[in-house]
Motif scaffolding. Sequence first.
Motif, PDB file in Angstrom:
ATOM      1  N   PRO A 669       0.834  -1.200   0.000  1.00 15.46           N
ATOM      2  CA  PRO A 669       0.000   0.000   0.000  1.00 15.46           C
ATOM      3  C   PRO A 669       0.873   1.255   0.000  1.00 15.46           C
ATOM      4  CG  PRO A 669       0.057  -0.938   2.188  1.00 15.46           C
ATOM      5  CD  PRO A 669       0.832  -1.879   1.318  1.00 15.46           C
ATOM      6  N   PHE A 670       0.377   2.315  -0.632  1.00 11.93           N
ATOM      7  CA  PHE A 670       1.180   3.519  -0.798  1.00 11.93           C
ATOM      8  C   PHE A 670       0.493   4.722  -0.152  1.00 11.93           C
ATOM      9  CE2 PHE A 670      -1.190   2.449  -4.680  1.00 11.93           C
ATOM     10  CZ  PHE A 670      -2.171   3.422  -4.634  1.00 11.93           C
ATOM     11  N   LYS A 671       1.281   5.749   0.074  1.00  9.55           N
ATOM     12  CA  LYS A 671       0.728   6.997   0.585  1.00  9.55           C
ATOM     13  C   LYS A 671       0.063   7.744  -0.576  1.00  9.55           C
ATOM     14  CE  LYS A 671       4.064   7.585   4.329  1.00  9.55           C
ATOM     15  NZ  LYS A 671       5.121   8.464   4.909  1.00  9.55           N
ATOM     16  N   PRO A 672      -1.121   8.316  -0.376  1.00  8.53           N
ATOM     17  CA  PRO A 672      -1.831   9.008  -1.461  1.00  8.53           C
ATOM     18  C   PRO A 672      -1.004  10.098  -2.120  1.00  8.53           C
ATOM     19  CG  PRO A 672      -3.281   8.680   0.402  1.00  8.53           C
ATOM     20  CD  PRO A 672      -1.928   8.259   0.865  1.00  8.53           C
ATOM     21  N   GLU A 673      -0.243  10.863  -1.302  1.00 11.39           N
ATOM     22  CA  GLU A 673       0.539  11.945  -1.897  1.00 11.39           C
ATOM     23  C   GLU A 673       1.622  11.410  -2.834  1.00 11.39           C
ATOM     24  OE1 GLU A 673       1.967  11.367   2.439  1.00 11.39           O
ATOM     25  OE2 GLU A 673       0.077  11.416   1.318  1.00 11.39           O
ATOM     26  N   VAL A 674       2.186  10.242  -2.498  1.00 10.63           N
ATOM     27  CA  VAL A 674       3.178   9.618  -3.378  1.00 10.63           C
ATOM     28  C   VAL A 674       2.515   9.135  -4.668  1.00 10.63           C
ATOM     29  CG1 VAL A 674       4.790   7.670  -3.621  1.00 10.63           C
ATOM     30  CG2 VAL A 674       4.656   8.923  -1.454  1.00 10.63           C
ATOM     31  N   PHE A 675       1.326   8.571  -4.521  1.00 11.76           N
ATOM     32  CA  PHE A 675       0.554   8.072  -5.662  1.00 11.76           C
ATOM     33  C   PHE A 675       0.289   9.200  -6.661  1.00 11.76           C
ATOM     34  CE2 PHE A 675      -3.850   7.232  -7.305  1.00 11.76           C
ATOM     35  CZ  PHE A 675      -3.542   6.151  -8.115  1.00 11.76           C
ATOM     36  N   TYR A 676      -0.244  10.325  -6.169  1.00 15.59           N
ATOM     37  CA  TYR A 676      -0.548  11.458  -7.049  1.00 15.59           C
ATOM     38  C   TYR A 676       0.733  12.071  -7.639  1.00 15.59           C
ATOM     39  CZ  TYR A 676      -5.272  11.296  -5.033  1.00 15.59           C
ATOM     40  OH  TYR A 676      -6.525  10.905  -4.639  1.00 15.59           O
ATOM     41  N   GLU A 677       1.770  12.142  -6.823  1.00 15.02           N
ATOM     42  CA  GLU A 677       3.032  12.733  -7.286  1.00 15.02           C
ATOM     43  C   GLU A 677       3.623  11.934  -8.444  1.00 15.02           C
ATOM     44  OE1 GLU A 677       7.519  13.052  -5.592  1.00 15.02           O
ATOM     45  OE2 GLU A 677       5.934  13.672  -4.197  1.00 15.02           O
ATOM     46  N   LYS A 678       3.591  10.606  -8.347  1.00 10.05           N
ATOM     47  CA  LYS A 678       4.155   9.755  -9.404  1.00 10.05           C
ATOM     48  C   LYS A 678       3.358   9.891 -10.703  1.00 10.05           C
ATOM     49  CE  LYS A 678       7.531   7.669  -7.197  1.00 10.05           C
ATOM     50  NZ  LYS A 678       8.948   7.829  -7.624  1.00 10.05           N
ATOM     51  N   ILE A 679       2.032   9.950 -10.571  1.00 13.79           N
ATOM     52  CA  ILE A 679       1.191  10.104 -11.771  1.00 13.79           C
ATOM     53  C   ILE A 679       1.522  11.426 -12.453  1.00 13.79           C
ATOM     54  CG2 ILE A 679      -1.172  10.449 -12.591  1.00 13.79           C
ATOM     55  CD1 ILE A 679      -2.091   8.487 -10.432  1.00 13.79           C
ATOM     56  N   ALA A 680       1.542  12.514 -11.668  1.00 13.72           N
ATOM     57  CA  ALA A 680       1.809  13.844 -12.231  1.00 13.72           C
ATOM     58  C   ALA A 680       3.194  13.892 -12.856  1.00 13.72           C
ATOM     59  CB  ALA A 680       1.678  14.900 -11.131  1.00 13.72           C
ATOM     60  N   GLU A 681       4.173  13.382 -12.146  1.00 13.77           N
ATOM     61  CA  GLU A 681       5.561  13.431 -12.604  1.00 13.77           C
ATOM     62  C   GLU A 681       5.741  12.726 -13.937  1.00 13.77           C
ATOM     63  OE1 GLU A 681       9.345  11.061 -11.079  1.00 13.77           O
ATOM     64  OE2 GLU A 681       8.695  12.563  -9.620  1.00 13.77           O
ATOM     65  N   ASN A 682       5.181  11.531 -14.076  1.00 17.38           N
ATOM     66  CA  ASN A 682       5.378  10.757 -15.305  1.00 17.38           C
ATOM     67  C   ASN A 682       4.578  11.306 -16.482  1.00 17.38           C
ATOM     68  OD1 ASN A 682       7.110   8.148 -14.857  1.00 17.38           O
ATOM     69  ND2 ASN A 682       5.917   8.409 -12.979  1.00 17.38           N
ATOM     70  N   ILE A 683       3.361  11.791 -16.227  1.00 17.33           N
ATOM     71  CA  ILE A 683       2.565  12.366 -17.320  1.00 17.33           C
ATOM     72  C   ILE A 683       3.217  13.648 -17.821  1.00 17.33           C
ATOM     73  CG2 ILE A 683       0.359  13.454 -17.886  1.00 17.33           C
ATOM     74  CD1 ILE A 683      -1.016  11.432 -16.079  1.00 17.33           C
ATOM     75  N   ILE A 684       3.659  14.491 -16.889  1.00 21.80           N
ATOM     76  CA  ILE A 684       4.287  15.764 -17.271  1.00 21.80           C
ATOM     77  C   ILE A 684       5.595  15.503 -18.021  1.00 21.80           C
ATOM     78  CG2 ILE A 684       5.433  17.821 -16.343  1.00 21.80           C
ATOM     79  CD1 ILE A 684       3.261  17.828 -14.138  1.00 21.80           C
ATOM     80  N   LYS A 685       6.360  14.496 -17.587  1.00 21.18           N
ATOM     81  CA  LYS A 685       7.626  14.178 -18.244  1.00 21.18           C
ATOM     82  C   LYS A 685       7.408  13.787 -19.701  1.00 21.18           C
ATOM     83  CE  LYS A 685      10.566  11.748 -15.881  1.00 21.18           C
ATOM     84  NZ  LYS A 685      11.197  10.571 -15.229  1.00 21.18           N
ATOM     85  N   VAL A 686       6.377  12.968 -19.962  1.00 21.80           N
ATOM     86  CA  VAL A 686       6.090  12.533 -21.333  1.00 21.80           C
ATOM     87  C   VAL A 686       5.622  13.711 -22.183  1.00 21.80           C
ATOM     88  CG1 VAL A 686       4.544  11.137 -22.744  1.00 21.80           C
ATOM     89  CG2 VAL A 686       5.615  10.140 -20.734  1.00 21.80           C
ATOM     90  N   LYS A 687       4.737  14.561 -21.611  1.00 21.91           N
ATOM     91  CA  LYS A 687       4.240  15.716 -22.365  1.00 21.91           C
ATOM     92  C   LYS A 687       5.369  16.684 -22.688  1.00 21.91           C
ATOM     93  CE  LYS A 687      -0.598  15.662 -20.890  1.00 21.91           C
ATOM     94  NZ  LYS A 687      -1.680  16.387 -20.214  1.00 21.91           N
ATOM     95  N   THR A 688       6.278  16.890 -21.734  1.00 22.92           N
ATOM     96  CA  THR A 688       7.403  17.794 -21.959  1.00 22.92           C
ATOM     97  C   THR A 688       8.311  17.262 -23.064  1.00 22.92           C
ATOM     98  OG1 THR A 688       7.351  18.436 -19.623  1.00 22.92           O
ATOM     99  CG2 THR A 688       9.359  18.954 -20.853  1.00 22.92           C
ATOM    100  N   ALA A 689       8.556  15.943 -23.044  1.00 16.90           N
ATOM    101  CA  ALA A 689       9.416  15.329 -24.065  1.00 16.90           C
ATOM    102  C   ALA A 689       8.794  15.439 -25.456  1.00 16.90           C
ATOM    103  CB  ALA A 689       9.672  13.862 -23.715  1.00 16.90           C
ATOM    104  N   SER A 690       7.468  15.284 -25.535  1.00 14.22           N
ATOM    105  CA  SER A 690       6.791  15.354 -26.844  1.00 14.22           C
ATOM    106  C   SER A 690       6.756  16.765 -27.415  1.00 14.22           C
ATOM    107  CB  SER A 690       5.360  14.812 -26.714  1.00 14.22           C
ATOM    108  OG  SER A 690       4.601  15.640 -25.847  1.00 14.22           O
TER     109      SER A 690
END
Length: 692
Positions: A669-690
């Motif tokens: 089980p994970f902490k909610p703030e870590v869960f949201y942070e990972k989603i945001a971080e990876n989506i933003i990274k892909v959008k920035t690269a594109s």
Amino acid sequence: MHMDDLGAALEALNKAAELAEKGENIKPAIDNFNKFGFINLELGKRENAIFYIDRVARLLKSVQYPYGEAVHKYLMARLKLEENYPLQAMELIDEATKLSNDKNLTNNLQMSLADIFLFLDRFDDAEKIYNSLLVNSDDLERFYLEAKANLGLANLNFEISNLEKSVEYGERALQIANQNNYHKLAFQANEFLTTGYESLGQYDRSLLHLKNLVKVKDSSFTIEKVKEQTKTTDRITIEQLKNLTSVQEEKIEKLSQSENRAEITAILTSAFLTIISLLAVSLYRNNQIKIRTNDLLQTKNSELEKARDDAISAMKAKSNFLSTVTHELRTPLYAVTGLTHILLEENPAAHQKEHLKSLKFSGDYLLNFINDILQINKIDADKVEPLKVEFKLKNVLTDVIDSLQQNAVEQETKLILNYDNTIPMNMLGDPLKLSQIFINLVGNALKFTKNGNVDVMAKLIRHEGEQVKIHFEVKDDGIGISEEQQKKIFDSFEQGSIQINREYGGTGLGLTIVKSLLGLFDSKIQLESQPGFGSRFFFEIEFKSEEPKVVEVTPNVIDPEKVDFSGMHLLIVEDNKINQVITKKMLVKKEMTCDIANNGFEAVDKAKETSYDCILMDIHMPGMGGTEATMEIRKFNKEVPIIALTAISMEDSVEEFINAGCNDVVTKPFKPEVFYEKIAENIIKVKTASQA
């Protein structure tokens, strides 16, 4: 050799090989044959290279020579990469790295590893190594490595369609090659720039480098010179084969001479037979006694072997049981912690809020307990190995202190870091395991200290060349530990006494984990303590000091509270219905929408039909698991971020998930703030690269 004088290099090596063979010195011979193998690889003479590599393999069987073995594995890795076996090549490079710390060899190993990552389309990993080699301090091949790294970055950026940047790196590689007379590299750089500028539509520049290519061919790579080099390497290889044949003929001649002496030997032997016969009679009785003794020993050995096998089987059964139990507990615990978080977010009544906070505390406590058991189990089963990565020691200790300051405030205790600033800034080691050691030691000290002080110290003992020895210490003025309790305080589930367990709680595994982790660093924990006067835990670790290779860039930390998640569409891949509901509620809370796949097969089908901003992938599922599903998705979609959500067991490897194509891993089980942070971080990274 890099200046296109391979013929002269081969002649010099041949003379060195002759001297080594006359002196019957194996290690110089190994070095020479390794160099012969390297030069033949450079010339494209693969069969000759294999001949020398095989000779080294045979010589290494008769001598312990780590450096020679490391170079041999490096050459084998290059062969494997040429044969399109990148994973085998990577394994050989890893083995070679562990055998030698030679700076020049290490740099060449890193260069080959970057080439492998580029071959595997692991562009981030390849780029990181190429950049580190741009600023290398190699005494032997500094500029050659810099030129090769620039050429590697040129090819990498060409692969990801960053054409402007790719030709910049290509021009830099060409400049260094020309300045240092690296004719082969100059040829490769001009060849790349001809194609690179053509892809950019800059045909005049492409033509210019095409002309340069012709000039380089005329000056250094004429057919006559290639023939001369080929003739030289073939001649030397034939001479080496003749030498081997000559050695074998000498052995045969010696055997032949020994046959002529056989008759004389037979006569002398018969003279001694009578004496030997008399001795045999007396020895016979002694042998009978020895046979009976050996039978008895063999019986006892068999019993001991059976007892050992039974103990090993019992240990394996225990490890498997603990691994299964801890893994299975994480899944329902995810439901407990997830639902608790959701209920706390829905503005519960005051009396309900207190109950929910108690439930959350119990869930966190249980999770820490499970993680401790899994950690001990992994160490006992030799599933944990220390990493060798560059890190800043002061940052590691500061992060631990900062994370535990709230605990110190609750205990009304001062938490102080005493750091010796003469310690080199950059180290090579395992910062994660070092953090685990200090989190356990400092957390333990805070638990048993009220209205006092906890001091964390790091002091330089010795700095010789690249080797650094550091003394670490965690000191408190808490309740202390009696001499009797100190004898068993590092054993699993031990807490000194039942009264201490009842008053302070805990699992009794923290110090066991510290002791086991320090064993991975070849270090040993020591303790000084008196009841009522606090405790002092201390140890020493040797690190390798690393000069910074790349200018450090502070990453942008994403605050999930400031990210607009609305409109994002995700795919949840999860076979557990309760976990599906919880994960979906957490996404809806941030105004995200989602689809659900019950297994890997559904996940692959949905990923083909729909464009998702991110995929949340469970690993352990019936049918097709998360790892296989990720690999299938990556065959047709390399851009979508895939985050592994998994209750990691003892057999799982985060590296395995990343190699399969996952962008990140979040442990359930994970902490909610870590869960949201990972989603945001990876989506933003892909959008920035594109958008780049």
